[in-house]
Design a protein around this motif. Structure first.
Motif, PDB file in Angstrom:
ATOM      1  N   ARG A 147       0.879  -1.166   0.000  1.00  0.00           N
ATOM      2  CA  ARG A 147       0.000   0.000   0.000  1.00  0.00           C
ATOM      3  C   ARG A 147       0.915   1.214   0.000  1.00  0.00           C
ATOM      4  NH1 ARG A 147      -3.679   0.197   4.995  1.00  0.00           N
ATOM      5  NH2 ARG A 147      -1.605   0.035   5.828  1.00  0.00           N
ATOM      6  N   VAL A 148       0.594   2.211  -0.767  1.00  0.00           N
ATOM      7  CA  VAL A 148       1.497   3.343  -0.962  1.00  0.00           C
ATOM      8  C   VAL A 148       1.097   4.493  -0.050  1.00  0.00           C
ATOM      9  CG1 VAL A 148       2.444   4.941  -2.662  1.00  0.00           C
ATOM     10  CG2 VAL A 148       1.847   2.637  -3.347  1.00  0.00           C
ATOM     11  N   PRO A 149       1.770   4.638   1.114  1.00  0.00           N
ATOM     12  CA  PRO A 149       1.417   5.731   2.015  1.00  0.00           C
ATOM     13  C   PRO A 149       1.982   7.067   1.544  1.00  0.00           C
ATOM     14  CG  PRO A 149       3.160   4.426   2.970  1.00  0.00           C
ATOM     15  CD  PRO A 149       2.770   3.756   1.695  1.00  0.00           C
ATOM     16  N   LEU A 150       3.102   7.052   0.864  1.00  0.00           N
ATOM     17  CA  LEU A 150       3.725   8.274   0.343  1.00  0.00           C
ATOM     18  C   LEU A 150       3.914   8.109  -1.159  1.00  0.00           C
ATOM     19  CD1 LEU A 150       6.392   8.654   3.159  1.00  0.00           C
ATOM     20  CD2 LEU A 150       4.249   9.907   2.948  1.00  0.00           C
ATOM     21  N   PRO A 151       2.902   8.439  -1.962  1.00  0.00           N
ATOM     22  CA  PRO A 151       2.947   8.139  -3.393  1.00  0.00           C
ATOM     23  C   PRO A 151       4.107   8.807  -4.133  1.00  0.00           C
ATOM     24  CG  PRO A 151       0.746   8.835  -2.745  1.00  0.00           C
ATOM     25  CD  PRO A 151       1.631   9.037  -1.570  1.00  0.00           C
ATOM     26  N   LEU A 152       4.504   9.993  -3.724  1.00  0.00           N
ATOM     27  CA  LEU A 152       5.576  10.682  -4.436  1.00  0.00           C
ATOM     28  C   LEU A 152       6.897   9.941  -4.294  1.00  0.00           C
ATOM     29  CD1 LEU A 152       6.283  13.149  -6.114  1.00  0.00           C
ATOM     30  CD2 LEU A 152       6.827  14.341  -4.009  1.00  0.00           C
ATOM     31  N   LEU A 153       7.212   9.488  -3.093  1.00  0.00           N
ATOM     32  CA  LEU A 153       8.465   8.766  -2.886  1.00  0.00           C
ATOM     33  C   LEU A 153       8.457   7.415  -3.579  1.00  0.00           C
ATOM     34  CD1 LEU A 153       9.131   9.468   0.895  1.00  0.00           C
ATOM     35  CD2 LEU A 153      10.060  10.665  -1.078  1.00  0.00           C
ATOM     36  N   GLN A 154       7.419   6.648  -3.356  1.00  0.00           N
ATOM     37  CA  GLN A 154       7.389   5.326  -3.944  1.00  0.00           C
ATOM     38  C   GLN A 154       7.077   5.364  -5.438  1.00  0.00           C
ATOM     39  OE1 GLN A 154       4.916   3.482  -0.881  1.00  0.00           O
ATOM     40  NE2 GLN A 154       6.619   2.076  -0.558  1.00  0.00           N
ATOM     41  N   LEU A 176      17.314   4.951  -1.252  1.00  0.00           N
ATOM     42  CA  LEU A 176      17.218   5.911  -0.147  1.00  0.00           C
ATOM     43  C   LEU A 176      15.768   6.324   0.103  1.00  0.00           C
ATOM     44  CD1 LEU A 176      20.315   8.211  -0.811  1.00  0.00           C
ATOM     45  CD2 LEU A 176      20.050   6.457   0.952  1.00  0.00           C
ATOM     46  N   LEU A 177      15.018   6.573  -0.956  1.00  0.00           N
ATOM     47  CA  LEU A 177      13.616   6.965  -0.794  1.00  0.00           C
ATOM     48  C   LEU A 177      12.764   5.820  -0.240  1.00  0.00           C
ATOM     49  CD1 LEU A 177      13.085   9.092  -3.997  1.00  0.00           C
ATOM     50  CD2 LEU A 177      13.277   9.889  -1.652  1.00  0.00           C
ATOM     51  N   GLN A 178      13.010   4.593  -0.735  1.00  0.00           N
ATOM     52  CA  GLN A 178      12.254   3.446  -0.229  1.00  0.00           C
ATOM     53  C   GLN A 178      12.596   3.180   1.232  1.00  0.00           C
ATOM     54  OE1 GLN A 178       9.878   1.807  -1.933  1.00  0.00           O
ATOM     55  NE2 GLN A 178       9.441   0.505  -0.184  1.00  0.00           N
ATOM     56  N   ALA A 179      13.867   3.310   1.589  1.00  0.00           N
ATOM     57  CA  ALA A 179      14.285   3.107   2.980  1.00  0.00           C
ATOM     58  C   ALA A 179      13.701   4.197   3.881  1.00  0.00           C
ATOM     59  CB  ALA A 179      15.799   3.079   3.082  1.00  0.00           C
ATOM     60  N   ILE A 184      10.796  -3.522   3.433  1.00  0.00           N
ATOM     61  CA  ILE A 184      12.211  -3.801   3.741  1.00  0.00           C
ATOM     62  C   ILE A 184      12.829  -4.602   2.602  1.00  0.00           C
ATOM     63  CG2 ILE A 184      13.738  -5.125   5.245  1.00  0.00           C
ATOM     64  CD1 ILE A 184      11.980  -4.319   7.561  1.00  0.00           C
ATOM     65  N   ALA A 185      12.123  -5.621   2.116  1.00  0.00           N
ATOM     66  CA  ALA A 185      12.640  -6.432   1.015  1.00  0.00           C
ATOM     67  C   ALA A 185      12.833  -5.586  -0.242  1.00  0.00           C
ATOM     68  CB  ALA A 185      11.701  -7.597   0.734  1.00  0.00           C
ATOM     69  N   ALA A 186      11.911  -4.675  -0.507  1.00  0.00           N
ATOM     70  CA  ALA A 186      12.053  -3.803  -1.667  1.00  0.00           C
ATOM     71  C   ALA A 186      13.237  -2.856  -1.505  1.00  0.00           C
ATOM     72  CB  ALA A 186      10.780  -3.007  -1.895  1.00  0.00           C
ATOM     73  N   SER A 187      13.487  -2.414  -0.281  1.00  0.00           N
ATOM     74  CA  SER A 187      14.641  -1.532  -0.037  1.00  0.00           C
ATOM     75  C   SER A 187      15.951  -2.253  -0.307  1.00  0.00           C
ATOM     76  CB  SER A 187      14.638  -1.023   1.404  1.00  0.00           C
ATOM     77  OG  SER A 187      13.527  -0.219   1.648  1.00  0.00           O
ATOM     78  N   VAL A 188      16.032  -3.477   0.157  1.00  0.00           N
ATOM     79  CA  VAL A 188      17.265  -4.258  -0.041  1.00  0.00           C
ATOM     80  C   VAL A 188      17.436  -4.584  -1.506  1.00  0.00           C
ATOM     81  CG1 VAL A 188      18.395  -6.456   0.462  1.00  0.00           C
ATOM     82  CG2 VAL A 188      17.248  -5.189   2.277  1.00  0.00           C
TER      83      VAL A 188
END
Length: 117
Positions: A20-27, A80-83, A113-117
Motif C-alpha cells: 500500500r502506498v502511504p507516500l505516493p511521491l516517494l514510492q 534511499l527513498l524506499q528506505a 524492507i525487502a524492496a529496499s534491499v
C-alpha cells in the motif's frame, strides 16, 4: 549482467507494487526507476541479441559503463527513498483519528524492507 538487472528490477517492481502506498511521491519515484531501468535493460539486451551492436558505430564498452553507472545512481536514490518510507512505518496513519493504525502494517513493512534491499 543484463539478465540479473532485469530479474532484480522485476523483483523490486513487484515488491513495491505489492505494498500500500502511504507516500505516493516517494514510492512513485522508486517505481519509475525500477520500470525504466527494466525497460532500458531489455532494449539494451535486444540490441546485442539481434546484432544491432555491429551496425551502430559507438563504443559499446563506454555505453555499457554509462548505462550501468546511471542505473546505479538512480537505483541508489530509489533505495534511499524506499528506505526513508520504510523507516516511517511507526507513524500514525491519520493524525486526527482516535485509532492507532500505523502508516505501514507489519506485512507491508516486511515487503517494504525487502524492496529496499
Amino acid at each position: 549482467v543484463l539478465l540479473s538487472l532485469q530479474l532484480f528490477g522485476t523483483v523490486v517492481w513487484i515488491l513495491v507494487s505489492a505494498t500500500r502506498v502511504p507516500l505516493p511521491l516517494l514510492q512513485g519515484w522508486v517505481m519509475f526507476v525500477a520500470v525504466t531501468a527494466w525497460f532500458l535493460s531489455v532494449v539494451f539486451l535486444c540490441v546485442f541479441l539481434f546484432s544491432y551492436a555491429n551496425r551502430i558505430a559507438i563504443n559499446w564498452n563506454q555505453a555499457d559503463f554509462l548505462f550501468h553507472g546511471a542505473t546505479f545512481v538512480f537505483y541508489f536514490g530509489a533505495f534511499l527513498l524506499q528506505a526513508a518510507t520504510t523507516s516511517l512505518h511507526h507513524l500514525p496513519r491519520n493524525f486526527n483519528s482516535t485509532t492507532q493504525e500505523t502508516l505501514l502494517a507489519e506485512h507491508e513493512y516486511n515487503i517494504s524492507i525487502a524492496a529496499s534491499v
